[in-house]
Motif scaffolding. Structure first.
Motif, PDB file in Angstrom:
ATOM      1  N   ARG A   1      -6.280  -6.528   3.722  1.00  0.00           N
ATOM      2  CA  ARG A   1      -6.491  -6.862   4.966  1.00  0.00           C
ATOM      3  C   ARG A   1      -6.126  -5.569   5.815  1.00  0.00           C
ATOM      4  N   THR A   2      -7.121  -5.229   6.949  1.00  0.00           N
ATOM      5  CA  THR A   2      -6.809  -4.017   7.715  1.00  0.00           C
ATOM      6  C   THR A   2      -6.752  -4.072   9.023  1.00  0.00           C
ATOM      7  N   HIS A   3      -7.160  -5.401   9.656  1.00  0.00           N
ATOM      8  CA  HIS A   3      -7.228  -5.703  11.399  1.00  0.00           C
ATOM      9  C   HIS A   3      -6.002  -6.528  11.764  1.00  0.00           C
ATOM     10  N   CYS A   4      -5.586  -6.345  13.094  1.00  0.00           N
ATOM     11  CA  CYS A   4      -4.686  -7.164  13.464  1.00  0.00           C
ATOM     12  C   CYS A   4      -5.028  -8.594  13.725  1.00  0.00           C
TER      13      CYS A   4
ATOM     14  N   SER B   1       3.326  -4.450  11.210  1.00  0.00           N
ATOM     15  CA  SER B   1       4.207  -3.159  10.864  1.00  0.00           C
ATOM     16  C   SER B   1       4.106  -3.049   9.631  1.00  0.00           C
ATOM     17  N   TYR B   2       4.477  -3.902   8.737  1.00  0.00           N
ATOM     18  CA  TYR B   2       4.531  -3.310   7.093  1.00  0.00           C
ATOM     19  C   TYR B   2       3.222  -2.871   6.743  1.00  0.00           C
ATOM     20  N   PHE B   3       2.033  -3.601   7.147  1.00  0.00           N
ATOM     21  CA  PHE B   3       0.673  -3.049   6.655  1.00  0.00           C
ATOM     22  C   PHE B   3       0.561  -1.816   7.161  1.00  0.00           C
TER      23      PHE B   3
ATOM     24  N   PRO C   1      -2.828   1.466   2.919  1.00  0.00           N
ATOM     25  CA  PRO C   1      -3.968   2.517   3.204  1.00  0.00           C
ATOM     26  C   PRO C   1      -5.183   1.962   4.039  1.00  0.00           C
ATOM     27  N   GLY C   2      -5.807   2.744   5.200  1.00  0.00           N
ATOM     28  CA  GLY C   2      -7.079   2.231   5.561  1.00  0.00           C
ATOM     29  C   GLY C   2      -6.947   1.157   6.615  1.00  0.00           C
ATOM     30  N   VAL C   3      -5.428   0.751   7.020  1.00  0.00           N
ATOM     31  CA  VAL C   3      -5.461  -0.386   8.197  1.00  0.00           C
ATOM     32  C   VAL C   3      -6.055   0.362   9.535  1.00  0.00           C
ATOM     33  N   GLN C   4      -6.213  -0.658  10.276  1.00  0.00           N
ATOM     34  CA  GLN C   4      -6.928  -0.137  11.737  1.00  0.00           C
ATOM     35  C   GLN C   4      -6.026  -1.066  12.690  1.00  0.00           C
TER      36      GLN C   4
ATOM     37  N   CYS D   1      -0.664  -3.320  16.249  1.00  0.00           N
ATOM     38  CA  CYS D   1      -1.269  -4.676  17.021  1.00  0.00           C
ATOM     39  C   CYS D   1      -0.273  -5.070  18.331  1.00  0.00           C
ATOM     40  N   GLU D   2      -0.405  -4.069  19.258  1.00  0.00           N
ATOM     41  CA  GLU D   2       0.437  -4.131  20.621  1.00  0.00           C
ATOM     42  C   GLU D   2      -0.042  -5.428  21.429  1.00  0.00           C
ATOM     43  N   GLU D   3      -1.251  -5.403  21.588  1.00  0.00           N
ATOM     44  CA  GLU D   3      -1.835  -6.605  22.137  1.00  0.00           C
ATOM     45  C   GLU D   3      -1.811  -7.996  21.556  1.00  0.00           C
ATOM     46  N   GLN D   4      -1.868  -7.990  20.194  1.00  0.00           N
ATOM     47  CA  GLN D   4      -1.721  -9.378  19.425  1.00  0.00           C
ATOM     48  C   GLN D   4      -0.600  -9.877  19.262  1.00  0.00           C
ATOM     49  N   HIS D   5       0.507  -8.909  18.566  1.00  0.00           N
ATOM     50  CA  HIS D   5       1.731  -9.321  17.926  1.00  0.00           C
ATOM     51  C   HIS D   5       2.849  -8.618  18.566  1.00  0.00           C
TER      52      HIS D   5
END
Length: 220
Positions: free
Chosen positions: A179-182, A192-194, A199-202, A212-216
């Protein structure tokens, strides 16, 4: 007639050697020199005999007599005649046995304690038992007081009524699974862990290190 002590005896071959009382070389003796009464010679017994010469020309004991007593049933029993010096040795052995018997009797029957010693031993015993009783009673009272204190306390006393704080999910429960998205995250801790380990997370568009400031993990 001479006398001596039977020093050795070969019962299978039927001969032995006698040590003469007057000293000198040991004398050969054959079973045929004994009375044919069914008994067998015994090493150490005292014998009376005539001194003779054997077929080989050597001195040997002949006409051997064994001293005997008729006891109870009428059967002959061997009775050694003490030689010079043996009587004193036997008396000494008997005296030593008497001394040992006296020591054993003394150990088996110790002298009675005097009245004073008995009194003091009884007194020490009484004091010791009283001390042990006082010590046990003291601990009994302490245990009883503690039980009364516990039973008198209201239920739940000393226990906190505040609910325990919820434990945050452990990072050990997360793992990189592609998984790579919020939108795929369930919590700020997981995002935060991801961000830190996978690697490769957005999940950090402004590159400020917060996922993920907006979501979480919004600042606020």
């Amino acid at each position: 007639m001479s006398s001596g002590i039977l020093r050795t005896w070969n019962d299978e071959r039927g001969f032995g050697f006698i040590a003469p009382t007057q000293g000198g070389r040991e004398l050969f003796v054959h079973i045929s020199a004994f009375a044919q009464d069914g008994s067998r010679p015994t090493v150490g017994e005292t014998l009376h005999f005539d001194l003779g010469t054997g077929q080989d020309g050597q001195p040997q004991a002949l006409h051997v007599r064994r001293l005997a007593l008729t006891v109870g049933t009428g059967r002959d029993r061997e009775l050694e005649a003490p030689l010079p010096g043996e009587a004193a040795q036997r008396l000494e052995r008997k005296a030593a046995m008497g001394r040992h018997a006296g020591v054993g009797a003394a150990l088996a029957s110790p002298p009675a304690l005097s009245g004073s010693s008995t009194f003091w031993r009884a007194l020490v015993f009484v004091v010791l038992m009283a001390s042990l009783g006082a010590y046990g009673y003291k601990h009994y009272r302490q245990s009883l007081s503690e039980l009364q204190r516990i039973s008198a306390a209201p239920p739940g006393a000393g226990q906190s009524t505040e609910p325990a704080p919820a434990l945050a999910p452990s990072s050990e429960s997360f793992r990189c699974d592609g998984r790579t998205h919020c939108s795929q995250m369930r919590s700020c801790a997981e995002a935060s862990y991801f961000l830190r380990h996978c690697p490769g997370v957005q999940m950090d568009g402004d590159q400020d290190g917060v996922a993920c400031e907006e979501q979480h993990c919004g600042k606020g």
